[in-house]
Design a protein around this motif. Structure first.
Motif, mmCIF file in Angstrom:
data_model
loop_
_atom_site.group_PDB
_atom_site.id
_atom_site.type_symbol
_atom_site.label_atom_id
_atom_site.label_comp_id
_atom_site.label_asym_id
_atom_site.label_seq_id
_atom_site.Cartn_x
_atom_site.Cartn_y
_atom_site.Cartn_z
ATOM 1 N N GLY A 1 3.999 18.548 6.520
ATOM 2 C CA GLY A 1 3.697 18.178 5.528
ATOM 3 C C GLY A 1 2.609 17.324 5.165
ATOM 4 N N ARG A 2 1.905 17.109 6.251
ATOM 5 C CA ARG A 2 0.804 15.828 6.110
ATOM 6 C C ARG A 2 -0.629 16.487 6.341
ATOM 7 N NH1 ARG A 2 5.579 13.729 7.184
ATOM 8 N NH2 ARG A 2 5.857 11.771 6.623
ATOM 9 N N HIS A 3 -1.746 16.169 6.104
ATOM 10 C CA HIS A 3 -3.029 16.720 6.280
ATOM 11 C C HIS A 3 -3.770 15.577 6.861
ATOM 12 C CE1 HIS A 3 -1.188 20.324 4.187
ATOM 13 N NE2 HIS A 3 -1.084 19.380 3.229
ATOM 14 N N SER A 4 -4.709 16.294 7.563
ATOM 15 C CA SER A 4 -5.567 15.057 8.399
ATOM 16 C C SER A 4 -6.798 15.388 7.497
ATOM 17 C CB SER A 4 -5.887 15.687 9.669
ATOM 18 O OG SER A 4 -6.731 16.960 9.557
ATOM 19 N N ARG B 1 1.024 -1.218 -0.159
ATOM 20 C CA ARG B 1 0.022 0.206 0.133
ATOM 21 C C ARG B 1 0.953 1.262 -0.031
ATOM 22 N NH1 ARG B 1 -5.656 0.007 2.058
ATOM 23 N NH2 ARG B 1 -6.234 -2.486 2.238
ATOM 24 N N ARG B 2 0.385 2.224 -0.708
ATOM 25 C CA ARG B 2 1.001 3.510 -0.638
ATOM 26 C C ARG B 2 0.772 4.477 0.812
ATOM 27 N NH1 ARG B 2 -1.186 7.339 -4.971
ATOM 28 N NH2 ARG B 2 0.187 8.542 -3.949
ATOM 29 N N THR B 3 1.761 5.093 1.039
ATOM 30 C CA THR B 3 1.909 5.699 2.381
ATOM 31 C C THR B 3 1.800 7.209 1.975
ATOM 32 O OG1 THR B 3 4.405 6.042 2.636
ATOM 33 C CG2 THR B 3 3.354 4.056 3.365
ATOM 34 N N PRO B 4 1.632 8.065 3.025
ATOM 35 C CA PRO B 4 1.815 9.637 2.592
ATOM 36 C C PRO B 4 3.311 10.081 2.349
ATOM 37 C CG PRO B 4 0.426 9.284 4.594
ATOM 38 C CD PRO B 4 0.964 7.750 4.292
ATOM 39 N N ALA C 1 6.590 8.939 15.711
ATOM 40 C CA ALA C 1 5.178 9.349 15.989
ATOM 41 C C ALA C 1 4.616 9.596 14.424
ATOM 42 C CB ALA C 1 5.046 10.493 16.917
ATOM 43 N N ILE C 2 5.480 10.270 13.757
ATOM 44 C CA ILE C 2 4.778 10.736 12.383
ATOM 45 C C ILE C 2 4.924 9.550 11.554
ATOM 46 C CG2 ILE C 2 6.943 11.548 11.169
ATOM 47 C CD1 ILE C 2 3.446 13.246 11.252
ATOM 48 N N HIS C 3 5.695 8.532 11.737
ATOM 49 C CA HIS C 3 5.539 7.376 10.799
ATOM 50 C C HIS C 3 4.303 6.273 11.137
ATOM 51 C CE1 HIS C 3 8.415 8.796 7.851
ATOM 52 N NE2 HIS C 3 9.553 8.423 8.717
ATOM 53 N N ALA C 4 3.999 6.621 12.689
ATOM 54 C CA ALA C 4 2.950 5.827 13.230
ATOM 55 C C ALA C 4 1.807 6.315 12.477
ATOM 56 C CB ALA C 4 2.880 5.974 14.665
ATOM 57 N N ASP D 1 -3.587 18.348 14.218
ATOM 58 C CA ASP D 1 -3.542 18.857 12.916
ATOM 59 C C ASP D 1 -2.442 19.951 12.587
ATOM 60 O OD1 ASP D 1 -5.761 17.013 12.362
ATOM 61 O OD2 ASP D 1 -7.284 18.795 12.308
ATOM 62 N N ARG D 2 -2.213 20.654 13.730
ATOM 63 C CA ARG D 2 -1.163 21.924 13.369
ATOM 64 C C ARG D 2 0.329 20.900 13.159
ATOM 65 N NH1 ARG D 2 -3.460 24.743 18.209
ATOM 66 N NH2 ARG D 2 -1.949 23.948 19.109
ATOM 67 N N LEU D 3 0.405 19.920 14.114
ATOM 68 C CA LEU D 3 1.585 19.126 13.847
ATOM 69 C C LEU D 3 1.730 18.506 12.370
ATOM 70 C CD1 LEU D 3 4.431 17.706 14.864
ATOM 71 C CD2 LEU D 3 2.738 16.126 15.928
ATOM 72 N N LEU D 4 0.777 17.833 12.033
ATOM 73 C CA LEU D 4 0.825 17.388 10.622
ATOM 74 C C LEU D 4 0.958 18.286 9.514
ATOM 75 C CD1 LEU D 4 -2.172 14.612 11.298
ATOM 76 C CD2 LEU D 4 0.104 14.093 11.181
ATOM 77 N N HIS D 5 0.323 19.445 9.754
ATOM 78 C CA HIS D 5 0.527 20.247 8.704
ATOM 79 C C HIS D 5 2.095 20.834 8.503
ATOM 80 C CE1 HIS D 5 -0.712 23.708 5.974
ATOM 81 N NE2 HIS D 5 0.262 24.316 6.683
ATOM 82 N N ARG D 6 2.679 20.893 9.653
ATOM 83 C CA ARG D 6 4.064 21.345 9.869
ATOM 84 C C ARG D 6 5.047 20.332 9.143
ATOM 85 N NH1 ARG D 6 4.476 26.282 9.473
ATOM 86 N NH2 ARG D 6 3.324 27.173 11.077
#
Length: 179
Positions: free
Chosen positions: A170-173, A27-30, A121-124, A163-168
């Motif tokens: 380069g990811r989006h909820s 499967r593709r990941t972000p 964390a971000i890869h989780a 959501d702020r952390l993800l945005h920083r």
């Protein structure tokens, strides 16, 4: 406190890894360059690299591990063993004060801890997104990592801390994607 949060972040990754089924590895990941297998291999490899750093390996020795398959036949067992070994290195006497030669420059062991928390964390979250699992990260991990982030955009001021952390990063909820 930060080593406790490292445990939490690693546990979050392990929780998602336990949910990966045989059909999920491709499967593709972000992370556009990685599928699930490559993402998990990166995280296990990072555990190995940080252990090597804390043991005094050179940048060249550490970087040589990037092309290695760290998963073998049991990705979960490989992850758990590498995480335990890495955490044990952080707990060694003097490890947090030791200067290591990271590819981005010399750092103390204590400066590596938030980097490792961030990566786990971000890869989780990436893994959860890829396999359709719960994407929620623990509040205490998100708050800790946000303390290292740059100031928030005005448009994100009302967004949740995650959501702020993800945005920083380069990811989006899913909520942010709908807006």
């Amino acid at each position: 406190m930060s080593l406790a949060l490292l445990h939490v972040a690693l546990d979050e990754f392990a929780r998602r890894l336990r949910l990966v089924g045989p059909n999920d590895w491709g499967r593709r990941t972000p992370c556009s360059e990685w599928n699930v297998r490559a993402l998990v291999n990166h995280v296990v490899g990072a555990n190995v690299r940080y252990r090597l750093l804390l043991r005094g390996a050179s940048v060249e020795q550490v970087e040589a591990t990037r092309s290695v398959d760290h998963l073998g036949d049991d990705a979960l067992a490989s992850f758990l063993a590498s995480a335990d070994q890495m955490v044990a290195c952080f707990r060694e006497d003097g490890a947090l004060d030791r200067v290591v030669h990271h590819v981005s420059g010399d750092r103390t062991g204590s400066a590596l801890v938030p980097m490792r928390i961030l990566d786990a964390a971000i890869h989780a979250w990436d893994l959860a997104r890829a396999i359709g699992a719960d994407e929620t990260l623990p509040d205490e991990v998100v708050a800790y990592l946000l303390a290292f982030a740059t100031p928030y955009d005005d448009a994100l001021r009302t967004a949740s801390p995650q959501d702020r952390l993800l945005h920083r990063l380069g990811r989006h909820s899913k909520t942010e994607e709908i807006r």
